[in-house]
Design an enzyme around this catalytic site. Sequence first.
Site, short mmCIF file in Angstrom:
data_model
loop_
_atom_site.label_atom_id
_atom_site.label_comp_id
_atom_site.label_asym_id
_atom_site.label_seq_id
_atom_site.Cartn_x
_atom_site.Cartn_y
_atom_site.Cartn_z
N ASN A 1 -6.28 -2.76 2.65
CA ASN A 1 -6.27 -4.21 2.83
C ASN A 1 -7.69 -4.72 2.95
O ASN A 1 -8.55 -4.08 3.56
CB ASN A 1 -5.51 -4.58 4.10
CG ASN A 1 -4.01 -4.44 3.95
OD1 ASN A 1 -3.48 -4.41 2.85
ND2 ASN A 1 -3.32 -4.35 5.07
N ARG B 1 0.82 -1.22 0.00
CA ARG B 1 0.00 0.00 0.00
C ARG B 1 0.85 1.26 0.00
O ARG B 1 0.56 2.21 -0.72
CB ARG B 1 -0.97 0.00 1.19
CG ARG B 1 -2.04 -1.08 1.08
CD ARG B 1 -2.91 -1.15 2.31
NE ARG B 1 -2.07 -1.47 3.47
CZ ARG B 1 -2.30 -1.04 4.71
NH1 ARG B 1 -3.34 -0.30 4.98
NH2 ARG B 1 -1.50 -1.38 5.69
#
Length: 89
Positions: free
Chosen positions: A37, A19
Amino acid sequence: MAICCLANVSGKVQGVYFRASCQQMAIDLQLSGYAKNLADGDVQVLICGEEGNVNKMLDWLAEGPSQAEVSNVSHNQVEYQSLNHFSIG
């Protein structure tokens, strides 16, 4: 032309700075959106911006950062959203 795509990235993509790397790449490409997530171990990525840069980001998602092992990326174009930044969720 500005577009948005919602992508789902599968594989070893959590706990490998996916990320954060995604956010840096999006900033470099002047894209907005988010990476978060999912409970099933995937990462969901919304990317909005100029179509050429969105396509570059989709290509990058297929590889990810060096620690990741991407097995699949699925994506769909979604309604355009005017966002100010790229966040991590």
